[in-house]
Design a protein around this motif. Structure first.
Motif, short mmCIF file in Angstrom:
data_model
loop_
_atom_site.label_atom_id
_atom_site.label_comp_id
_atom_site.label_asym_id
_atom_site.label_seq_id
_atom_site.Cartn_x
_atom_site.Cartn_y
_atom_site.Cartn_z
N THR A 199 2.66 -22.19 -18.62
CA THR A 199 2.98 -20.83 -18.60
C THR A 199 1.80 -19.93 -19.28
O THR A 199 1.52 -18.87 -18.73
CB THR A 199 4.24 -20.48 -19.12
OG1 THR A 199 5.28 -21.18 -18.78
CG2 THR A 199 5.00 -18.97 -18.97
N LYS A 200 1.27 -20.29 -20.22
CA LYS A 200 0.23 -19.48 -20.98
C LYS A 200 -0.85 -19.53 -20.01
O LYS A 200 -1.58 -18.32 -19.90
CB LYS A 200 -0.18 -20.46 -22.28
CG LYS A 200 0.77 -20.06 -23.41
CD LYS A 200 0.11 -20.66 -24.74
CE LYS A 200 1.02 -20.66 -25.81
NZ LYS A 200 0.35 -21.26 -27.05
N ASP A 201 -1.14 -20.54 -19.27
CA ASP A 201 -2.42 -20.38 -18.30
C ASP A 201 -2.04 -19.50 -17.38
O ASP A 201 -2.78 -18.75 -16.65
CB ASP A 201 -2.79 -21.98 -17.83
CG ASP A 201 -3.15 -22.89 -18.88
OD1 ASP A 201 -3.55 -22.39 -19.88
OD2 ASP A 201 -2.99 -24.09 -18.69
N ILE A 228 11.24 -15.94 -26.72
CA ILE A 228 11.18 -16.71 -25.44
C ILE A 228 9.93 -17.75 -25.74
O ILE A 228 8.79 -17.35 -25.83
CB ILE A 228 10.77 -15.85 -24.23
CG1 ILE A 228 11.94 -14.82 -24.15
CG2 ILE A 228 10.51 -16.86 -23.17
CD1 ILE A 228 11.63 -13.69 -23.01
N ASP A 229 10.33 -19.14 -25.70
CA ASP A 229 9.27 -19.97 -25.72
C ASP A 229 8.64 -20.26 -24.32
O ASP A 229 9.51 -20.25 -23.54
CB ASP A 229 9.88 -21.23 -26.36
CG ASP A 229 10.56 -21.32 -27.51
OD1 ASP A 229 10.20 -20.53 -28.45
OD2 ASP A 229 11.26 -22.03 -28.08
N ILE A 230 7.32 -20.45 -24.38
CA ILE A 230 6.50 -20.74 -23.32
C ILE A 230 5.74 -21.93 -23.55
O ILE A 230 5.27 -22.08 -24.73
CB ILE A 230 5.58 -19.48 -22.84
CG1 ILE A 230 4.73 -18.98 -24.18
CG2 ILE A 230 6.59 -18.15 -22.47
CD1 ILE A 230 3.52 -17.96 -23.70
N HIS A 237 1.68 -13.45 -23.86
CA HIS A 237 2.61 -14.41 -24.53
C HIS A 237 3.10 -14.21 -25.86
O HIS A 237 4.26 -14.57 -26.37
CB HIS A 237 1.88 -15.96 -24.40
CG HIS A 237 0.46 -15.98 -24.65
ND1 HIS A 237 -0.54 -15.50 -23.86
CD2 HIS A 237 -0.17 -16.30 -25.78
CE1 HIS A 237 -1.66 -15.65 -24.22
NE2 HIS A 237 -1.49 -16.00 -25.53
N LYS A 238 2.22 -13.54 -26.71
CA LYS A 238 2.65 -13.06 -28.03
C LYS A 238 3.94 -12.18 -27.87
O LYS A 238 4.89 -12.34 -28.67
CB LYS A 238 1.52 -12.22 -28.74
CG LYS A 238 1.98 -11.99 -30.15
CD LYS A 238 0.80 -11.23 -30.91
CE LYS A 238 1.09 -10.71 -32.35
NZ LYS A 238 2.50 -10.60 -32.71
#
Length: 63
Positions: free
Chosen positions: A17-19, A11-13, A3-4
């Motif tokens: 989406t992180k999960d 790109i925004d998450i 995600h970083k």
């Protein structure tokens, strides 16, 4: 970590989406552990086969 990287690309998450990314990382990690265990097991089997063959050769030579 992924995600970083996505954020660095702009790109925004969201949390969902992180999960999913974290779950994917965990599954990949568990798959790697499983693969490593299978490799270790196969190596041990081959090692034991060689020991048995060597012992059989010694036994045949002493007869």
């Amino acid at each position: 970590m992924r995600h970083k990287f996505l954020k660095d690309l702009g790109i925004d998450i969201d949390d969902e989406t992180k999960d999913m990314l974290n779950q994917f990382d965990l599954n990949g990690f568990l798959d790697q552990i499983s693969d490593n265990r299978i490799k270790e097991e196969n190596e041990k089997v081959e090692e034991l086969k060689q020991e048995i063959q060597e012992k059989d050769k010694k036994d045949e030579g002493s007869k």
